[in-house]
Design a protein around this motif. Structure first.
Motif, short mmCIF file in Angstrom:
data_model
loop_
_atom_site.label_atom_id
_atom_site.label_comp_id
_atom_site.label_asym_id
_atom_site.label_seq_id
_atom_site.Cartn_x
_atom_site.Cartn_y
_atom_site.Cartn_z
N GLU A 217 0.62 -1.12 0.00
CA GLU A 217 0.12 -0.08 0.02
C GLU A 217 0.85 1.26 -0.12
O GLU A 217 0.60 2.09 -0.88
N ARG A 218 1.81 1.32 0.99
CA ARG A 218 2.91 2.54 1.08
C ARG A 218 3.33 2.58 -0.44
O ARG A 218 3.69 3.97 -0.91
N LEU A 219 4.11 1.78 -1.00
CA LEU A 219 4.65 1.93 -2.35
C LEU A 219 3.80 2.17 -3.47
O LEU A 219 4.25 2.33 -4.60
N GLU A 220 2.47 1.95 -3.40
CA GLU A 220 1.40 2.04 -4.40
C GLU A 220 1.68 1.43 -5.47
O GLU A 220 1.80 1.84 -6.57
N TYR A 221 1.62 -0.01 -5.18
CA TYR A 221 2.09 -0.90 -6.26
C TYR A 221 0.82 -1.04 -7.36
O TYR A 221 -0.29 -0.90 -7.00
N SER A 222 1.28 -0.95 -8.59
CA SER A 222 0.18 -0.92 -9.77
C SER A 222 -0.18 -2.49 -10.15
O SER A 222 0.46 -3.13 -9.40
N LYS A 223 -1.10 -2.63 -10.68
CA LYS A 223 -1.60 -3.78 -11.04
C LYS A 223 -0.38 -4.63 -11.82
O LYS A 223 -0.13 -5.91 -11.70
N GLU A 224 0.19 -3.92 -12.75
CA GLU A 224 1.39 -4.53 -13.50
C GLU A 224 2.45 -5.00 -12.65
O GLU A 224 3.02 -6.16 -12.54
N GLU A 225 2.68 -4.28 -11.50
CA GLU A 225 3.78 -4.45 -10.50
C GLU A 225 3.39 -5.75 -9.82
O GLU A 225 4.13 -6.65 -9.63
N MET B 9 4.28 -26.97 -7.91
CA MET B 9 3.81 -26.40 -6.65
C MET B 9 3.01 -27.46 -5.83
O MET B 9 2.07 -28.03 -6.22
N ASP B 10 3.61 -27.64 -4.48
CA ASP B 10 2.74 -28.50 -3.56
C ASP B 10 1.52 -27.97 -3.09
O ASP B 10 1.18 -26.45 -3.33
N VAL B 11 0.77 -28.50 -2.32
CA VAL B 11 -0.55 -28.01 -1.80
C VAL B 11 -0.25 -26.67 -0.68
O VAL B 11 -0.85 -25.57 -0.90
N LEU B 12 0.70 -26.70 0.14
CA LEU B 12 1.06 -25.41 0.90
C LEU B 12 1.63 -24.33 0.13
O LEU B 12 1.09 -23.23 0.20
N GLU B 13 2.37 -24.64 -1.06
CA GLU B 13 2.74 -23.35 -2.10
C GLU B 13 1.41 -22.92 -2.75
O GLU B 13 1.51 -21.58 -2.91
N GLN B 14 0.57 -23.54 -3.09
CA GLN B 14 -0.70 -23.10 -3.84
C GLN B 14 -1.60 -22.46 -2.80
O GLN B 14 -2.18 -21.68 -3.21
N ASN B 15 -1.82 -22.85 -1.57
CA ASN B 15 -2.38 -22.24 -0.70
C ASN B 15 -1.54 -20.73 -0.31
O ASN B 15 -2.49 -19.67 -0.36
N ILE B 16 -0.37 -20.61 -0.37
CA ILE B 16 0.11 -19.25 -0.11
C ILE B 16 -0.09 -18.33 -1.30
O ILE B 16 -0.24 -17.27 -1.23
N TYR B 17 0.05 -18.98 -2.38
CA TYR B 17 -0.08 -18.12 -3.64
C TYR B 17 -1.60 -17.65 -3.68
O TYR B 17 -1.78 -16.34 -4.16
N ARG B 18 -2.53 -18.61 -3.61
CA ARG B 18 -3.91 -18.15 -3.53
C ARG B 18 -4.25 -17.03 -2.60
O ARG B 18 -4.79 -16.00 -2.85
N GLY B 19 -3.42 -17.37 -1.36
CA GLY B 19 -3.91 -16.14 -0.36
C GLY B 19 -3.25 -14.86 -0.73
O GLY B 19 -3.82 -13.74 -0.30
N LEU B 20 -2.12 -14.84 -1.00
CA LEU B 20 -1.46 -13.65 -1.20
C LEU B 20 -2.27 -12.79 -2.57
O LEU B 20 -2.18 -11.50 -2.74
N LYS B 21 -2.54 -13.73 -3.52
CA LYS B 21 -3.27 -13.12 -4.68
C LYS B 21 -4.53 -12.48 -4.03
O LYS B 21 -4.87 -11.60 -4.46
N HIS B 22 -5.25 -13.01 -3.42
CA HIS B 22 -6.50 -12.68 -2.73
C HIS B 22 -6.08 -11.06 -2.01
O HIS B 22 -7.06 -10.44 -2.22
N LEU B 23 -5.30 -11.30 -1.39
CA LEU B 23 -4.64 -10.08 -0.48
C LEU B 23 -4.32 -9.03 -1.27
O LEU B 23 -4.83 -7.81 -1.16
N LEU B 24 -3.45 -9.34 -2.29
CA LEU B 24 -2.78 -8.41 -2.95
C LEU B 24 -3.44 -7.83 -4.10
O LEU B 24 -3.50 -6.50 -4.34
N GLN B 25 -4.33 -8.49 -4.63
CA GLN B 25 -5.37 -7.92 -5.83
C GLN B 25 -6.53 -7.25 -5.42
O GLN B 25 -7.19 -6.79 -6.13
N LYS B 26 -6.65 -6.97 -3.93
CA LYS B 26 -7.60 -6.21 -3.56
C LYS B 26 -7.22 -4.57 -3.39
O LYS B 26 -8.07 -3.82 -3.32
N GLN B 27 -5.97 -4.49 -3.89
CA GLN B 27 -5.20 -3.12 -3.87
C GLN B 27 -5.84 -2.15 -5.06
O GLN B 27 -6.28 -2.59 -5.89
#
Length: 114
Positions: free
Chosen positions: A69-77, A96-114
């Motif tokens: 949020e502070r660095l104001e990441y763009s969608k492209e970044e 990608m194992d199940v744990l990696e897939q879960n982290i990937y999905r969780g971060l995607k959910h969190l960060l794409q709300k920006q």
């Protein structure tokens, strides 16, 4: 309420996110370490690794979110960050194992709300 502000640069944030992802399966492979170092350099890797190890999981995700949020990441970044994350997960030559897939999905959910 605790503030989770950082003074990280874009490169340091990238290193921290990649380190967070590399820890998804609780085992950071040599290939994953080398991939992270190739993206941020040895010095930044060591700095971020020390801070990462001092933070708990909640602090880690809050710092990532606050810094994006502070660095104001763009969608492209953000898209570029996810390309790097995917490459990191595949750096050990395995799918990608199940744990990696879960982290990937969780971060995607969190960060794409920006």
């Amino acid at each position: 309420m605790e503030e989770f502000t950082t003074n990280w640069t874009h490169e340091e944030l990238k290193g921290y996110i990649l380190l967070y992802c590399a820890h998804a399966d609780f085992n950071v492979s040599k290939e994953e370490k080398e991939y992270i170092k190739s993206k941020v350099g040895e010095e930044k890797y060591q700095k971020i690794r020390k801070e990462f190890e001092d933070d708990n999981d909640y602090q880690q995700i809050q710092k990532i979110h606050a810094t994006i949020e502070r660095l104001e990441y763009s969608k492209e970044e953000i898209d570029e960050a996810f390309q790097s994350i995917k490459k990191l997960f595949l750096a050990d030559g395995k799918e990608m194992d199940v744990l990696e897939q879960n982290i990937y999905r969780g971060l995607k959910h969190l960060l794409q709300k920006q």
